[in-house]
Design a protein around this motif. Structure first.
Motif, PDB file in Angstrom:
ATOM      1  N   ASN A 158      -5.199   0.966  -3.481  1.00 47.00           N
ATOM      2  CA  ASN A 158      -4.290   0.864  -2.335  1.00 47.00           C
ATOM      3  C   ASN A 158      -3.358   2.064  -2.176  1.00 47.00           C
ATOM      4  O   ASN A 158      -2.256   1.931  -1.634  1.00 47.00           O
ATOM      5  N   GLU A 210      -3.634   6.179  -0.910  1.00 44.72           N
ATOM      6  CA  GLU A 210      -4.520   7.186  -0.321  1.00 44.72           C
ATOM      7  C   GLU A 210      -3.744   8.470  -0.069  1.00 44.72           C
ATOM      8  O   GLU A 210      -2.511   8.479  -0.052  1.00 44.72           O
ATOM      9  N   LYS A 253      -3.126  11.633   2.612  1.00 43.50           N
ATOM     10  CA  LYS A 253      -3.284  12.044   4.005  1.00 43.50           C
ATOM     11  C   LYS A 253      -2.786  13.475   4.140  1.00 43.50           C
ATOM     12  O   LYS A 253      -1.620  13.763   3.864  1.00 43.50           O
ATOM     13  N   LEU A 287       4.227   1.315   2.171  1.00 43.84           N
ATOM     14  CA  LEU A 287       3.887   0.550   3.375  1.00 43.84           C
ATOM     15  C   LEU A 287       3.915  -0.955   3.116  1.00 43.84           C
ATOM     16  O   LEU A 287       3.524  -1.407   2.031  1.00 43.84           O
ATOM     17  N   ASN A 288       4.313  -1.729   4.129  1.00 51.69           N
ATOM     18  CA  ASN A 288       4.289  -3.188   4.005  1.00 51.69           C
ATOM     19  C   ASN A 288       2.937  -3.731   4.461  1.00 51.69           C
ATOM     20  O   ASN A 288       2.021  -2.965   4.770  1.00 51.69           O
ATOM     21  N   LYS A 289       2.814  -5.045   4.543  1.00 51.80           N
ATOM     22  CA  LYS A 289       1.529  -5.670   4.886  1.00 51.80           C
ATOM     23  C   LYS A 289       1.056  -5.312   6.291  1.00 51.80           C
ATOM     24  O   LYS A 289      -0.122  -5.384   6.586  1.00 51.80           O
ATOM     25  N   ASP A 290       1.982  -4.901   7.161  1.00 52.19           N
ATOM     26  CA  ASP A 290       1.631  -4.476   8.515  1.00 52.19           C
ATOM     27  C   ASP A 290       1.399  -2.960   8.577  1.00 52.19           C
ATOM     28  O   ASP A 290       1.268  -2.401   9.662  1.00 52.19           O
ATOM     29  N   TYR A 291       1.393  -2.341   7.414  1.00 51.24           N
ATOM     30  CA  TYR A 291       1.237  -0.885   7.267  1.00 51.24           C
ATOM     31  C   TYR A 291       2.330  -0.117   8.012  1.00 51.24           C
ATOM     32  O   TYR A 291       2.112   0.964   8.521  1.00 51.24           O
ATOM     33  N   LYS A 292       3.520  -0.696   8.005  1.00 55.32           N
ATOM     34  CA  LYS A 292       4.694  -0.011   8.542  1.00 55.32           C
ATOM     35  C   LYS A 292       5.455   0.595   7.364  1.00 55.32           C
ATOM     36  O   LYS A 292       5.467   0.040   6.271  1.00 55.32           O
ATOM     37  N   VAL A 293       6.089   1.718   7.613  1.00 50.57           N
ATOM     38  CA  VAL A 293       6.789   2.443   6.557  1.00 50.57           C
ATOM     39  C   VAL A 293       8.006   1.658   6.082  1.00 50.57           C
ATOM     40  O   VAL A 293       8.862   1.272   6.889  1.00 50.57           O
ATOM     41  N   ARG A 333       0.767   5.748   0.736  1.00 48.08           N
ATOM     42  CA  ARG A 333       0.059   6.917   1.225  1.00 48.08           C
ATOM     43  C   ARG A 333       0.849   8.137   0.758  1.00 48.08           C
ATOM     44  O   ARG A 333       2.076   8.164   0.885  1.00 48.08           O
ATOM     45  N   ALA A 343       0.854  -1.189   0.000  1.00 40.84           N
ATOM     46  CA  ALA A 343       0.000   0.000   0.000  1.00 40.84           C
ATOM     47  C   ALA A 343       0.889   1.238   0.000  1.00 40.84           C
ATOM     48  O   ALA A 343       2.090   1.154   0.265  1.00 40.84           O
TER      49      ALA A 343
END
Length: 120
Positions: A60, A62, A64, A76-82, A32, A30
């Motif tokens: 995927n 967005e 902000k 972002l990775n699958k854990d939504y960490k940068v 951002r 994803a």
């Protein structure tokens, strides 16, 4: 101390798991775009058009709003960490779009056309 047989195999498996685990944590799933809505963007018309006209067209990805923030693409990775931050200010609108595509993101219309439709 030398490693023999099963000890050596165990060490190899541990190393493979550690290296492979790092790759999985860096896999981008994803994105951002973080930026202010005006101030800096008013001096970057290409980037502003990308953010407000093109970003909504990608799956995927967005936007902000962060007051006073320079425009950045945050992967972002699958854990939504940068995983990575990329400065968008020096890029043209086309370069920003190409960057998303290069990183594996698809426009919503392209993604839906690749997905087989089932009749209900």
């Amino acid at each position: 101390m030398a490693l023999y047989g099963s000890e050596f195999l165990l060490m190899v498996l541990i190393l493979v798991n550690v290296v492979h685990g790092d790759d999985i944590n860096k896999e981008v799933v994803a994105a951002r775009v973080e930026s202010c809505k005006g101030c800096q963007l008013n001096r970057l018309p290409e980037t502003k058009k990308f953010i407000f006209e093109d970003v909504p067209l990608f799956d995927n990805v967005e936007f902000k709003h962060i007051q006073g923030a320079p425009p950045e693409l945050v992967l972002l990775n699958k854990d939504y960490k940068v995983v990575e931050r990329i400065d968008l200010a020096p890029l043209s609108r086309q370069d920003c779009n190409d960057l998303l595509v290069k990183r594996g993101f698809h426009r919503k219309d392209e993604a839906s056309s690749k997905t087989p439709h089932k009749d209900l």
